[in-house]
Scaffold this motif. Sequence first.
Motif, PDB file in Angstrom:
ATOM      1  N   ARG A  40      -0.582   8.053   5.404  1.00  0.00           N
ATOM      2  CA  ARG A  40      -1.979   7.671   5.330  1.00  0.00           C
ATOM      3  C   ARG A  40      -2.255   6.423   6.167  1.00  0.00           C
ATOM      4  N   LEU A  50     -16.924   9.058  -3.568  1.00  0.00           N
ATOM      5  CA  LEU A  50     -15.546   8.878  -3.110  1.00  0.00           C
ATOM      6  C   LEU A  50     -15.119   7.424  -3.088  1.00  0.00           C
ATOM      7  N   SER A 101      -4.833  -0.525  -2.180  1.00  0.00           N
ATOM      8  CA  SER A 101      -4.909   0.717  -1.412  1.00  0.00           C
ATOM      9  C   SER A 101      -5.224   1.886  -2.341  1.00  0.00           C
ATOM     10  N   PRO A 102      -6.324   2.605  -2.072  1.00  0.00           N
ATOM     11  CA  PRO A 102      -6.685   3.722  -2.954  1.00  0.00           C
ATOM     12  C   PRO A 102      -5.622   4.818  -2.944  1.00  0.00           C
ATOM     13  N   GLY A 146       0.804  -1.226   0.000  1.00  0.00           N
ATOM     14  CA  GLY A 146       0.000   0.000   0.000  1.00  0.00           C
ATOM     15  C   GLY A 146       0.829   1.264   0.000  1.00  0.00           C
ATOM     16  N   GLN A 154      -2.337  16.326   5.539  1.00  0.00           N
ATOM     17  CA  GLN A 154      -2.440  15.159   6.410  1.00  0.00           C
ATOM     18  C   GLN A 154      -1.710  15.344   7.716  1.00  0.00           C
ATOM     19  N   ALA A 204      -2.251   4.408  -2.522  1.00  0.00           N
ATOM     20  CA  ALA A 204      -1.111   3.978  -3.333  1.00  0.00           C
ATOM     21  C   ALA A 204      -1.456   4.076  -4.816  1.00  0.00           C
ATOM     22  N   ASN A 260      -4.105   4.048   5.547  1.00  0.00           N
ATOM     23  CA  ASN A 260      -4.137   2.839   4.716  1.00  0.00           C
ATOM     24  C   ASN A 260      -2.762   2.185   4.604  1.00  0.00           C
ATOM     25  N   PHE A 279      -8.673  -1.324   4.390  1.00  0.00           N
ATOM     26  CA  PHE A 279      -8.551   0.002   3.783  1.00  0.00           C
ATOM     27  C   PHE A 279      -9.811   0.834   3.971  1.00  0.00           C
ATOM     28  N   ASP A 280      -9.596   2.132   4.131  1.00  0.00           N
ATOM     29  CA  ASP A 280     -10.670   3.096   3.906  1.00  0.00           C
ATOM     30  C   ASP A 280     -10.619   3.378   2.408  1.00  0.00           C
ATOM     31  N   PHE A 281     -11.655   3.000   1.696  1.00  0.00           N
ATOM     32  CA  PHE A 281     -11.582   3.008   0.241  1.00  0.00           C
ATOM     33  C   PHE A 281     -11.909   4.355  -0.393  1.00  0.00           C
ATOM     34  N   LYS A 282     -12.077   5.377   0.407  1.00  0.00           N
ATOM     35  CA  LYS A 282     -12.326   6.695  -0.197  1.00  0.00           C
ATOM     36  C   LYS A 282     -11.135   7.116  -1.038  1.00  0.00           C
ATOM     37  N   ARG A 283     -11.411   7.459  -2.288  1.00  0.00           N
ATOM     38  CA  ARG A 283     -10.339   7.890  -3.191  1.00  0.00           C
ATOM     39  C   ARG A 283     -10.100   9.380  -3.019  1.00  0.00           C
ATOM     40  N   THR A 284      -8.858   9.773  -2.944  1.00  0.00           N
ATOM     41  CA  THR A 284      -8.530  11.175  -2.691  1.00  0.00           C
ATOM     42  C   THR A 284      -7.709  11.747  -3.829  1.00  0.00           C
TER      43      THR A 284
END
Lengths: 543, 543
Positions: A517, B316, B480-481, A164, B516, B483, A519, A538-543
């Motif tokens: 992060r 998201l 991992s979103p 990750g 962050q 990564a 993740n 994972f927190d799957f929210k895409r940033t």
Amino acid sequence: MINFETTPERYKHWKLTVDGAVATLSMDVQEDATLGEGYKLKLNSYDLGVDIELADAVERLRFEHPEVRAVVITSLKPRIFCAGANIYMLGTSSHSFKVNFCKFTNETRCAIEDASANSGQRYIAALNGTASGGGYELAIACDEIYLVDDGNSAVSLPEVPLLGVLPGTGGLTRLVDKRKVRRDRADVFSTLAEGLKGKRAKEWGLIDDYFPTSKFQESIAARVKSAAESGAQSKDARGIKLHPLQVEASNDGREYKYVSLKINREGRYADLTMRGPESDLPTDVEEIEKLGDAYWPLQAYRELSDALLHLRINELETGLVCLRTEGNIADVLAVDETLAANKDHWLGREIILHMARTLRRLDLTAKSFFALIEPGSCFAGNLLELALSADRTYMLNNPDEKVELATSALNKGALPMSNGLTRLGSRFLAEPGRVDEVLKHNGTFDTEEAEEAGLVTFAPDDLDWDDEIRVAIEERTSLSPDALTGMEASLRFAGPETLDTKIYGRLTAWQNWIFQRPNAVGPQGALTNYGKPTQAQFDFKRT
Amino acid sequence: MINFETTPERYKHWKLTVDGAVATLSMDVQEDATLGEGYKLKLNSYDLGVDIELADAVERLRFEHPEVRAVVITSLKPRIFCAGANIYMLGTSSHSFKVNFCKFTNETRCAIEDASANSGQRYIAALNGTASGGGYELAIACDEIYLVDDGNSAVSLPEVPLLGVLPGTGGLTRLVDKRKVRRDRADVFSTLAEGLKGKRAKEWGLIDDYFPTSKFQESIAARVKSAAESGAQSKDARGIKLHPLQVEASNDGREYKYVSLKINREGRYADLTMRGPESDLPTDVEEIEKLGDAYWPLQAYRELSDALLHLRINELETGLVCLRTEGNIADVLAVDETLAANKDHWLGREIILHMARTLRRLDLTAKSFFALIEPGSCFAGNLLELALSADRTYMLNNPDEKVELATSALNKGALPMSNGLTRLGSRFLAEPGRVDEVLKHNGTFDTEEAEEAGLVTFAPDDLDWDDEIRVAIEERTSLSPDALTGMEASLRFAGPETLDTKIYGRLTAWQNWIFQRPNAVGPQGALTNYGKPTQAQFDFKRT
């Protein structure tokens, strides 16, 4: 405290052998000889200690073995070339250590490319087993990559799928920008934990060729022979010895012969002073070879490089470095004249290239730098680059005391920044004509001339000097260290981008982000959970 | 759910007036008309709602008012131009919202520069009061910046000293790369909370000029008159009306006329299908003007743009988008032929530029994209760019069913990526000759030809297709979103760097990192503590 100095006799993880024009660097990592605690360096995985040895070897090959024209990097472990940075080490390291670790390993790989591009030492990665993660990133920093075809060995970048995080040592950038692998293939490769073996790896441009086990050694030998014969180095160059630096370390800083580092812990800043050369230095290159690593420009910049590494890793709370020089401008200019006259001699060239690398190390150090130009200073030629590297430059304006700057031939392009430009060129992007004006200026610049020429930020007079510097230091060290790091990374490298600036500017920033992060590094993160029976969440929210 | 559509009649924060060749965009933010809760938009500070109106105005000026040659951006509030992004909004937003907010505002500013560079609409920032933070970043996206000299008004970037974050909308990059401000001056300016007023701001290149209050309006008017007269636009171009998009929104997606977006929430991916044009579209530009925004390439790409914004902000957890097309290749190619033939007509040009911006929006979307090329698809010309934008492309290999790709004149340079290259050029960096080969290919590409030409990543046959796609989707959405975001940002933009790629790649990554960090967003962080009686507390470790 981490020490960045070593010698081949003390290497624990590498064997360096030199045979005529061919050097071999063999990786044989000792599991238990770790720099930190709580992990074992299995499968030729590495920590900072392993990379300090590699960096030393790459540097030493240039000064001690200029006759070398091909460097083979391989492994002494069966079926494994290198498994990359040790995951447990990363998983248990602080954010700042991870970031500084990656920066150092990046500098080592860029030094390999610098040796190849500028010193005619061609690097050949002989992958006698699997090269994964940082192992493949080490290979891709070499000029040529050959993989054994044993039905098992592969190259891979498993960081994204397994950990990750990103490959932290330039791998993604070198995939698409150096080897120009098609981006969709780079995407597949970078998400494929098991990587690719010989045939497809070659087809996709990840390696240059693959050979069956039975023919691996002879195929490599043939390739190395050809590289050694076509190299540009002079066969009769004899190297000089790089001796250990003499340094007196105390809690308050480090005293070298030409560099003095004083830590003001309460104020969270450091004073770094470089002393200029003596006035009786030789101008003849044979005498300089005899002087060896005691010759000022080599010794002073080796000391500067060590001081910068110390500041980065061991003095995390130091946010600002005040750069000063002490000495005689004429003596600095005399050295530059000698170097410029001998730039085509192997030693002259290597000394200049080493200065350039050290100045880039300064540019890439995540601390603020203020240059303070006062009476008795010698910001001239190569040392003027210190002032041009600084985020700001203060020069005393006092008609009663001479304060001067000067340029030399070395400011014209011999000491490029990572963006490929000179520091003067980066400074005067808006008015490129000023670069020539500055270089053609007759004699030294006094404070008013320097200000007029755009070489200094502020020129307070002697009544204001102490207060203005004190306030500037206090203000700077009161700001968010993170915001300053991001700001300086954005302002220092205007103009063109190169592989180096992409690696340090873009890729590093993304990696730093991901290293923060949850993740990756949270209790359920992939890096934290690697090798444990629990799976990453994972927190799957895409940033 | 955030809606990105608006019209001037519904603007709450901006007034748009057009007078011949001059448009004026006046900012007059209504404190209470916020998009979210818990903050007031004081001092012309903005939230996403304010920027959605600005983006709409910039877009609309190009289509509805092609006769405009100078756009003045100013404020209706006394003594204040714009205070930048609202701090309380940022302080209370999630990380992903902050990142997406910055991305959208960056796109708006890049759209201003695109309008100036390609549509001959020159932007003039008339700073009738202080422009701080994002306020100055809006100004620096304009071609010219004029500041009132009233003894008080200044330009500033106070993010680093006051908030412990970076100016998030390209400010640092534009300082040194667009306006080429000397880096030491940029350093001082970016750490000076109060900023700089007229005289020094001009001397340092931060503004173009300053005028006393009494002469401000007339000086701006003179400058605007000159800009309007020298513009390249045709005076007799009459605009077309951009009508609101018709969209049927449900919990499972959005249905537009030409775009269908279906969210698979459990699988965390979406299917995005673009339908190709009808076969009876006009080729005459006057008929196209009559058709207006119902003309396929304009309507379809407006719908695509809206769908992408929706995915970014409102969906998201969707990590992957499967791109499909439906329609007739010949019909797509016919549209491209018409556009290429009319590229010098204002409307042809604007439609092509809009397509290019929308495709760049796709490149810059932090989701994975897989293009799926199946029977009945029409990945040709402009729609082929969708496949070339994707991280991977899968094309069905079935001898019994025709599956084809095709290029058009629009693939040759009319739709550049942020790095300035065509998508074909970015794809074939290693073998630039392939670009010409592909463009010269006779007729369509069947699957084998497409694979041979390097246009697709994988070409599974019909027996494997379903499984291979299913597994690829499952694998991708399991990673991992974070990564993936960093990896895609590193692999998508090989080759040259531009102001745009620096802003989205380098500056954004640093800002994401800082967003962050506890020093910014922790309980004691500077962003969290802004405006509170408590002071920020920093961990001073430099990273």
